[in-house]
Design a protein around this motif. Structure first.
Motif: not given
Length: 340
Positions: A69-81, A331-340
């Motif tokens: 039931g968590k919501i997560q984003l996949f590598r948004p830092d890469e999209n930002a870059k 996931a590899p470290k840092g790939w997932i950002k949980e939306v809280k």
């Protein structure tokens, strides 16, 4: 907020208005704080550079519901870059990485009920974009800019599951040798509409673009990146300044190497040497992987694994990466950002 009445299983990849979107304005040298708004219409000057000189760029990423039931984003830092690389190329102001990720988080949180449930195969697609606005008729950068993020629940790209599709080689170039092919700007996509239509009229899913200098090497497959699996299980993908650096592709390269123990190479892929690959695919955010059944070039049609079945390596890559995105595979470290 109205209750969302969506048939998650039958969602298509098309626009649906959700409740909130994020808007931030750049003026007098800095971005404002940005805010969520309900109105999905933008009001801009008729003289905006986005309308005349193509001063605009965009991104695409997704939010996923996990089994827990968590919501997560996949590598948004890469999209930002990658967005900042596009912005720099068009002399538009960069967006701080934290601001970009925060905007995405805010939009997902505000539209939480539009995030499709785990197991439906559907996801919440986010479209961050920036445009040059204001009164400006000369060919020069705009005085002001807008950065916006909206979201749309989308179904799986393939209705019938993962199925191979066929491509033909385009006669048109997608980008100039030292042009904007490596950044995510609207002009690249406008240029692709005609070659795409020609390919579809010939009965193909889309077209493959060759390198603009020599027309001997594969660059992109429609709006996606190419990869091939060699007979000795190497993951190969083309290398060129004109290719948009796909976050999905770099994620697949990591998965191939670290999860599946494959050798990975970014190098030239010659259109007349397709027989070195036993499987091939196109990859990008929307579909993750589009398996390639065959490629038509100069009247010859080359089939890879099969026109009907997905190759085993392609399927393993797809299952592993989507498993990471939906939280079923670590996931590899840092790939997932949980939306809280």
């Amino acid at each position: 907020m109205g209750s969302v009445n969506i048939d998650w299983k039958n969602l298509r990849f098309e626009y649906i208005k959700t409740d909130y979107r994020y808007v931030s304005r750049y003026k007098d040298g800095s971005w404002d704080e940005g805010k969520l708004v309900e109105d999905n219409k933008l009001c801009i000057s008729e003289a905006s550079t986005a309308l005349h000189y193509g001063q605009q760029c965009f991104e695409g990423l997704k939010a996923y519901h996990t089994k827990e039931g968590k919501i997560q984003l996949f590598r948004p830092d890469e999209n930002a870059k990658r967005m900042n690389k596009s912005l720099k190329r068009l002399l538009m102001p960069e967006i701080p990485e934290e601001k970009f990720i925060d905007a995405c988080m805010q939009v997902v949180k505000a539209n939480e009920e539009y995030v499709p449930p785990y197991g439906s195969g559907a996801t919440l697609y986010l479209r961050p974009f920036a445009i040059g606005v204001g009164d400006n008729v000369g060919v020069k950068p705009a005085p002001e800019y807008l950065f916006c993020v909206f979201c749309v629940p989308v179904g799986p790209y393939f209705k019938g599951g993962l199925k191979p599709v066929n491509f033909t080689v385009a006669e048109h170039d997608r980008a100039a040798p030292k042009g904007t092919g490596g950044v995510k700007v609207g002009g690249n996509y406008a240029a692709s509409l005609l070659p795409h239509e020609i390919a579809v009229e010939k009965g193909y899913a889309d077209c493959i673009y060759l390198d603009p200098s020599t027309h001997t090497k594969i660059e992109e497959v429609g709006a996606a990146n190419f990869f091939g699996i060699t007979k000795d299980d190497k993951f190969i993908t083309p290398k060129s300044e004109s290719i948009l650096p796909s976050i999905t592709k770099y994620s697949l390269m990591h998965v191939a190497k670290e999860y599946l123990g494959m050798e990975v190479e970014e190098r030239d892929v010659y259109i007349d040497k397709l027989d070195e690959f036993k499987e091939a695919g196109a990859c990008g955010t929307a579909a993750v992987i589009t398996p390639i059944g065959g490629i038509e070039y100069n009247g010859d049609f080359h089939v890879f694994y099969s026109e009907e079945e997905v190759g085993p390596v392609t399927r393993k890559l797809y299952d592993t990466l989507t498993g990471i995105q939906f939280g079923d595979v670590e996931a590899p470290k840092g790939w997932i950002k949980e939306v809280k």
